[in-house]
Design an enzyme around this catalytic site. Structure first.
Site, PDB file in Angstrom:
ATOM      1  N   ASP A  16     -28.143   9.738  26.272  1.00 26.73           N
ATOM      2  CA  ASP A  16     -28.925  10.948  25.646  1.00 26.73           C
ATOM      3  C   ASP A  16     -30.254  10.612  26.178  1.00 26.73           C
ATOM      4  O   ASP A  16     -31.478  10.893  25.296  1.00 26.73           O
ATOM      5  CB  ASP A  16     -28.835  10.843  24.282  1.00 26.73           C
ATOM      6  CG  ASP A  16     -27.475  11.067  23.839  1.00 26.73           C
ATOM      7  OD1 ASP A  16     -26.687  11.550  24.278  1.00 26.73           O
ATOM      8  OD2 ASP A  16     -27.349  10.352  22.516  1.00 26.73           O
ATOM      9  N   GLU A 198     -24.003  21.423  22.735  1.00 20.81           N
ATOM     10  CA  GLU A 198     -25.032  20.346  22.172  1.00 20.81           C
ATOM     11  C   GLU A 198     -25.914  20.136  23.157  1.00 20.81           C
ATOM     12  O   GLU A 198     -26.127  20.400  24.508  1.00 20.81           O
ATOM     13  CB  GLU A 198     -24.351  19.216  21.598  1.00 20.81           C
ATOM     14  CG  GLU A 198     -23.520  18.397  22.580  1.00 20.81           C
ATOM     15  CD  GLU A 198     -23.087  16.957  21.858  1.00 20.81           C
ATOM     16  OE1 GLU A 198     -22.837  16.879  20.633  1.00 20.81           O
ATOM     17  OE2 GLU A 198     -22.651  16.151  22.605  1.00 20.81           O
ATOM     18  N   HIS A 262     -25.942  15.725  28.427  1.00 18.64           N
ATOM     19  CA  HIS A 262     -27.131  15.596  27.383  1.00 18.64           C
ATOM     20  C   HIS A 262     -28.371  15.109  28.572  1.00 18.64           C
ATOM     21  O   HIS A 262     -28.951  13.857  28.409  1.00 18.64           O
ATOM     22  CB  HIS A 262     -26.942  14.194  26.504  1.00 18.64           C
ATOM     23  CG  HIS A 262     -27.914  14.489  25.347  1.00 18.64           C
ATOM     24  ND1 HIS A 262     -27.313  14.751  23.814  1.00 18.64           N
ATOM     25  CD2 HIS A 262     -29.228  14.422  25.224  1.00 18.64           C
ATOM     26  CE1 HIS A 262     -28.332  14.974  23.398  1.00 18.64           C
ATOM     27  NE2 HIS A 262     -29.360  14.699  24.026  1.00 18.64           N
ATOM     28  N   ARG A 296     -22.708   4.734  28.669  1.00 17.90           N
ATOM     29  CA  ARG A 296     -23.332   5.866  29.261  1.00 17.90           C
ATOM     30  C   ARG A 296     -24.988   5.504  29.781  1.00 17.90           C
ATOM     31  O   ARG A 296     -25.671   4.916  29.260  1.00 17.90           O
ATOM     32  CB  ARG A 296     -23.375   7.144  28.322  1.00 17.90           C
ATOM     33  CG  ARG A 296     -22.048   7.431  27.743  1.00 17.90           C
ATOM     34  CD  ARG A 296     -22.120   8.531  26.628  1.00 17.90           C
ATOM     35  NE  ARG A 296     -22.431   7.996  25.705  1.00 17.90           N
ATOM     36  CZ  ARG A 296     -22.739   8.632  24.325  1.00 17.90           C
ATOM     37  NH1 ARG A 296     -22.800   9.938  24.484  1.00 17.90           N
ATOM     38  NH2 ARG A 296     -23.187   8.209  23.313  1.00 17.90           N
TER      39      ARG A 296
END
Length: 336
Positions: A16, A198, A262, A296
């Site tokens: 993110d 999102e 993201h 990630r």
């Protein structure tokens, strides 16, 4: 290798990612840490340098009560002379599987240097619904401050875990208008495993405002969608936004990059190129819930522009800044 000499990933084990390029010439970076227990900031004069940059802990989760679990997706913004970090956090209670009780919060720092310990909690951003909410971003347009976020609202779509909403802000921690629904998961690629919209992000170019978002599960199905509005339209009117029917950025099997998403946007060091910052994994064999796999990694790509003025994000490039040994070590850490 991404263009302009960027070598991916730029920051290992940071999901993110969010980057703000400030007037002091620094890139300020924040992201979800694997422990989900704090908010870190790092800064560098180059995007590549963020990986080895000094890390400052701006805020740590509460021991109990609200803001005590699963600190997710911080974003750092500079608004009217002050620093703000928006993030989502859960309170006490059951937060396993896909049952979460997150709300959105803001902290503020009025010092010119955000690497100072005077971050102040401004509290929860109230939307009118006390339901699962996360991934807030803000942007200024025509002297107005807007808030865009993801929230669950069963009356809109019972199967959806999060839809996208927009509102104008009274100040950086208070909404001025009621939420307007912009998008809900409905297309096949948005509901491949979970029904999710999102991670909204804003990119302005050539008289248009592009709102990208992430959809589906946080595995190889994760991908990016996009809404587009004209800059002179009423941004609080859902009909001003057109939704792409296909994802605009997705898994690159040929390059070994899975579930990109993201994202946020920034510009190159010389200001001549638009840059997408995002995360992706370099393997698909995830043990347990993908959310708790720490691998990630934060990555960048140079954005191309199509003849019709829309962004072309291309495909996630291959890893060049992480060795096979590091990959193995990262995966072993995810099993601990």
């Amino acid at each position: 290798m991404a263009e302009k000499g960027y070598i991916n990933p730029i920051v290992i084990q940071r999901a993110d990612p969010f980057v703000h390029k400030h007037t002091d010439g620094y890139y300020y970076f924040t992201a979800s840490v694997p422990e989900y227990d704090r908010i870190e900031i790092r800064r560098s004069k180059t995007l590549q340098g963020l990986g080895d940059a000094e890390v400052f802990t701006a805020w740590t989760k509460h021991n109990e009560g609200e803001m005590s679990h699963l600190i997710w997706a911080p974003e750092i913004h500079f608004i009217k002379g002050k620093w703000y970090i928006y993030f989502a956090a859960a309170g006490n209670g059951e937060v396993t599987g896909i049952t979460f009780n997150h709300r959105m919060y803001v902290i503020e720092n009025d010092n010119a240097d955000p690497f100072t310990y005077n971050w102040v909690e401004k509290g929860q951003v109230k939307t009118g619904w006390e339901t699962f909410s996360l991934d807030a971003t803000t942007f200024e347009h025509k002297d107005k401050l807007y808030y865009v976020w993801a929230q669950e609202e069963a009356e809109v779509e019972p199967k959806s875990h999060s839809n996208l909403y927009i509102a104008e802000m009274e100040n950086p921690w208070t909404l001025k208008t009621k939420p307007v629904l912009l998008s809900r998961p409905e297309l096949e690629w948005e509901i491949a495993r979970f029904w999710v919209n999102e991670g909204p992000a804003i990119l302005k170019k050539s008289g248009k405002i592009f709102l990208t978002y992430s959809a589906s599960a946080t595995d190889e199905n994760y991908c990016m969608g996009m809404l587009t509005a004209y800059e002179n339209s009423n941004l609080l009117d859902a009909s001003s936004w057109a939704k792409n029917q296909e994802p605009v950025f997705k898994t690159a099997w040929e390059n070994g990059q899975y579930g990109p998403g993201h994202n946020c946007f920034t510009v190159s060091e010389d200001g001549t190129e638009d840059i997408i910052v995002y995360h992706a994994r370099n393997y698909t064999e995830i043990v347990g819930d993908p959310l708790y796999d720490p691998n990630r990694h934060a990555r960048v790509e140079v954005i191309k522009w199509n003849e019709d003025g829309t962004p072309n994000f291309g495909v996630p490039s291959k890893d060049e800044n992480i060795s096979e040994l590091q990959k193995i070590t990262c995966r072993e850490m995810s099993l601990v």
